[in-house]
Design an enzyme around this catalytic site. Sequence first.
Site, PDB file in Angstrom:
ATOM      1  N   GLU A 125       0.828  -1.208   0.000  1.00 15.16           N
ATOM      2  CA  GLU A 125       0.000   0.000   0.000  1.00 15.16           C
ATOM      3  C   GLU A 125       0.861   1.256   0.000  1.00 15.16           C
ATOM      4  O   GLU A 125       1.993   1.252   0.475  1.00 15.16           O
ATOM      5  CB  GLU A 125      -0.898   0.006   1.245  1.00 15.16           C
ATOM      6  N   CYS A 185       3.490   8.565   0.709  1.00 21.46           N
ATOM      7  CA  CYS A 185       4.098   7.659   1.678  1.00 21.46           C
ATOM      8  C   CYS A 185       4.157   6.284   1.008  1.00 21.46           C
ATOM      9  O   CYS A 185       3.128   5.731   0.643  1.00 21.46           O
ATOM     10  CB  CYS A 185       3.214   7.632   2.927  1.00 21.46           C
ATOM     11  N   CYS A 199       6.597  -6.773   6.957  1.00 21.17           N
ATOM     12  CA  CYS A 199       7.709  -6.218   7.726  1.00 21.17           C
ATOM     13  C   CYS A 199       8.153  -7.249   8.757  1.00 21.17           C
ATOM     14  O   CYS A 199       7.335  -7.988   9.303  1.00 21.17           O
ATOM     15  CB  CYS A 199       7.272  -4.942   8.447  1.00 21.17           C
ATOM     16  N   CYS A 242       7.092  -4.637  15.638  1.00 24.59           N
ATOM     17  CA  CYS A 242       6.668  -3.620  16.619  1.00 24.59           C
ATOM     18  C   CYS A 242       5.238  -3.955  17.065  1.00 24.59           C
ATOM     19  O   CYS A 242       4.361  -4.190  16.225  1.00 24.59           O
ATOM     20  CB  CYS A 242       6.727  -2.220  16.011  1.00 24.59           C
ATOM     21  N   CYS A 279       2.025  -1.934  15.712  1.00 21.59           N
ATOM     22  CA  CYS A 279       1.903  -1.623  14.281  1.00 21.59           C
ATOM     23  C   CYS A 279       1.165  -2.731  13.535  1.00 21.59           C
ATOM     24  O   CYS A 279       1.481  -3.910  13.685  1.00 21.59           O
ATOM     25  CB  CYS A 279       3.297  -1.446  13.683  1.00 21.59           C
ATOM     26  N   GLY A 332       7.200  -1.871   5.701  1.00 23.17           N
ATOM     27  CA  GLY A 332       8.567  -2.370   5.639  1.00 23.17           C
ATOM     28  C   GLY A 332       9.582  -1.470   6.299  1.00 23.17           C
ATOM     29  O   GLY A 332       9.290  -0.347   6.689  1.00 23.17           O
ATOM     30  N   GLU A 333      10.789  -1.993   6.436  1.00 24.31           N
ATOM     31  CA  GLU A 333      11.893  -1.251   7.038  1.00 24.31           C
ATOM     32  C   GLU A 333      12.883  -0.908   5.917  1.00 24.31           C
ATOM     33  O   GLU A 333      13.645  -1.778   5.468  1.00 24.31           O
ATOM     34  CB  GLU A 333      12.542  -2.113   8.133  1.00 24.31           C
ATOM     35  N   SER A 390      12.271   6.902   7.144  1.00 21.94           N
ATOM     36  CA  SER A 390      12.054   6.585   8.552  1.00 21.94           C
ATOM     37  C   SER A 390      12.558   5.175   8.828  1.00 21.94           C
ATOM     38  O   SER A 390      12.319   4.253   8.049  1.00 21.94           O
ATOM     39  CB  SER A 390      10.565   6.681   8.871  1.00 21.94           C
ATOM     40  N   SER A 437      12.263   6.183  14.390  1.00 20.68           N
ATOM     41  CA  SER A 437      11.111   5.773  15.193  1.00 20.68           C
ATOM     42  C   SER A 437      11.619   5.393  16.577  1.00 20.68           C
ATOM     43  O   SER A 437      11.938   4.234  16.836  1.00 20.68           O
ATOM     44  CB  SER A 437      10.423   4.563  14.542  1.00 20.68           C
ATOM     45  N   LEU A 438      11.709   6.363  17.464  1.00 14.23           N
ATOM     46  CA  LEU A 438      12.292   6.096  18.782  1.00 14.23           C
ATOM     47  C   LEU A 438      11.234   5.523  19.728  1.00 14.23           C
ATOM     48  O   LEU A 438      11.408   4.466  20.314  1.00 14.23           O
ATOM     49  CB  LEU A 438      12.920   7.384  19.346  1.00 14.23           C
ATOM     50  N   ASN A 446      -2.557   5.476  16.534  1.00 14.26           N
ATOM     51  CA  ASN A 446      -3.772   5.190  15.772  1.00 14.26           C
ATOM     52  C   ASN A 446      -4.251   3.785  16.092  1.00 14.26           C
ATOM     53  O   ASN A 446      -3.560   2.813  15.782  1.00 14.26           O
ATOM     54  CB  ASN A 446      -3.488   5.269  14.266  1.00 14.26           C
ATOM     55  N   CYS A 485      -0.742   6.276  10.046  1.00 12.94           N
ATOM     56  CA  CYS A 485       0.501   5.585  10.425  1.00 12.94           C
ATOM     57  C   CYS A 485       0.191   4.291  11.155  1.00 12.94           C
ATOM     58  O   CYS A 485      -0.590   4.269  12.093  1.00 12.94           O
ATOM     59  CB  CYS A 485       1.343   6.442  11.363  1.00 12.94           C
TER      60      CYS A 485
HETATM   61  N1  SAH Z   1       9.905   0.724   9.477  1.00 11.39           N
HETATM   62  C1  SAH Z   1      10.121   2.144   9.429  1.00 11.39           C
HETATM   63  C2  SAH Z   1       9.152   2.816   8.480  1.00 11.39           C
HETATM   64  C3  SAH Z   1       7.710   2.799   8.939  1.00 11.39           C
HETATM   65  S1  SAH Z   1       7.219   4.424   9.233  1.00 11.39           S
HETATM   66  C4  SAH Z   1      10.053   2.713  10.828  1.00 11.39           C
HETATM   67  O1  SAH Z   1       9.833   1.959  11.757  1.00 11.39           O
HETATM   68  O2  SAH Z   1      10.289   3.905  11.011  1.00 11.39           O
HETATM   69  C5  SAH Z   1       5.697   4.232  10.007  1.00 11.39           C
HETATM   70  C6  SAH Z   1       5.663   4.987  11.304  1.00 11.39           C
HETATM   71  O3  SAH Z   1       4.375   4.803  11.922  1.00 11.39           O
HETATM   72  C7  SAH Z   1       6.693   4.473  12.274  1.00 11.39           C
HETATM   73  O4  SAH Z   1       7.206   5.525  13.035  1.00 11.39           O
HETATM   74  C8  SAH Z   1       5.851   3.555  13.124  1.00 11.39           C
HETATM   75  O5  SAH Z   1       6.447   3.261  14.355  1.00 11.39           O
HETATM   76  C9  SAH Z   1       4.580   4.349  13.245  1.00 11.39           C
HETATM   77  N2  SAH Z   1       3.417   3.554  13.675  1.00 11.39           N
HETATM   78  C10 SAH Z   1       3.269   2.219  13.607  1.00 11.39           C
HETATM   79  N3  SAH Z   1       2.066   1.850  14.118  1.00 11.39           N
HETATM   80  C11 SAH Z   1       1.449   2.978  14.499  1.00 11.39           C
HETATM   81  C12 SAH Z   1       0.187   3.257  15.070  1.00 11.39           C
HETATM   82  N4  SAH Z   1      -0.685   2.281  15.314  1.00 11.39           N
HETATM   83  N5  SAH Z   1      -0.124   4.535  15.340  1.00 11.39           N
HETATM   84  C13 SAH Z   1       0.757   5.528  15.030  1.00 11.39           C
HETATM   85  N6  SAH Z   1       1.948   5.330  14.479  1.00 11.39           N
HETATM   86  C14 SAH Z   1       2.309   4.070  14.215  1.00 11.39           C
END
Ligand code: SAH
Length: 343
Positions: free
Chosen positions: A92, A107, A114, A118, A121, A161-162, A191, A214-215, A290, A333
């Site tokens: 997507e 985006c 992935c 996490c 996610c 994906g990463e 990211s 993504s900290l 979200n 996100c």
């Molecule tokens: N794998 C990369 C690229 C993904 S970016 C990364 O981890 O950065 C997508 C962003 O949305 C990341 O910062 C991820 O942590 C965040 N994300 C994932 N699930 C989410 C959620 N349910 N609500 C808000 N942000 C979320």
Amino acid sequence: MDKFLLIGKSLQEIEKFMVDNNQSKFRAKQVYNWLYLKSVNDFDKMTDLSIQTRELLKEKAQICSISLKEKQVSKDSTMKFLFELGDGNCVEAVLMRFDNRANLTACISTQVGCAMGCTFCATAKLGFNRNLTASEIIQQIFLIQAHTGLKVTNIVYMGQGEPLLNFDNFIDSVKMFREQFQVGARRITVSTCGIIPAINKLADMDFQSTLAISLHAPDNDIRKEIMPISKKYQFDGLLDTLKSYTQKTGRRVTVEYVLIGGVNDSQEDAKKLAYAISKLKSNVNLIVYNPHEKSEYKKPSKENVMKFKYILEASGKKVTIRLERGADIDAACGQLSLKTKNK
Ligand code: SAH
């Protein structure tokens, strides 16, 4: 024999293909313009080519290897695109316009699924299938432009994906965006969840786009609960890597922080985070979690979000809160989970 895949190819590569097929070299520039300036996805619409050249192209070449399967439009006019790859897998991408700005941000995805796991996610729940090729990565933009007639001005590698675990294809796709699609380096953001060796590689290669990290936690204890990658690449080591990245490149990084109710959104967490990143040249982008049906987490309260922001600002950081886009069509996100495909 496989057809010659056009999207992603440089002018020189298209010239060689044309000459190899007994066409004059200058035809290549016409094809190139149709593809990259006009986003035309149909040889028959390339009207300044002879019928004979168009027939040759149809026989020997293909513009894309992926196709648009479905498009959804959100109440806030965010669009989500479901693409089918040549092997039947799907990914997507999302197109967003932010109010009062001419920018149109896409985006895009870099992997099918992935592997990072996490816990918050939705994409993580798909597991990992395979890397996208550089061409597949940029075809997403080409097809978005072809189907909407709009020009994408900004690109964020924040889909499925990463990106840094598909390093070479990610880097090649950035080059293609810059050269073929003429998108400036400063309008591209990648990211990552924190792949330390890949961040070091980026630091050494004059990467001129923005790095977002993504900290999502103020320390390793919380981080490893929600981001398994933090067991391998730990919090302190990651911050050191980012510091040396900013020193080498002279560029600021963006610290992304998803606020999850009761998990990482307390004032204590904000203070710890402010301290942890006080010496890191960075801006902070807060993301309100979200919700989605694949996890039990809760949104943070509005009050916690504001307090969190104030504490970071008081520490001297520039803080933005990411606007939620497209939640009603699961385009926000962390919601990219191919729900439409699986229905
Ligand atoms: N794998 C990369 C690229 C993904 S970016 C990364 O981890 O950065 C997508 C962003 O949305 C990341 O910062 C991820 O942590 C965040 N994300 C994932 N699930 C989410 C959620 N349910 N609500 C808000 N942000 C979320």
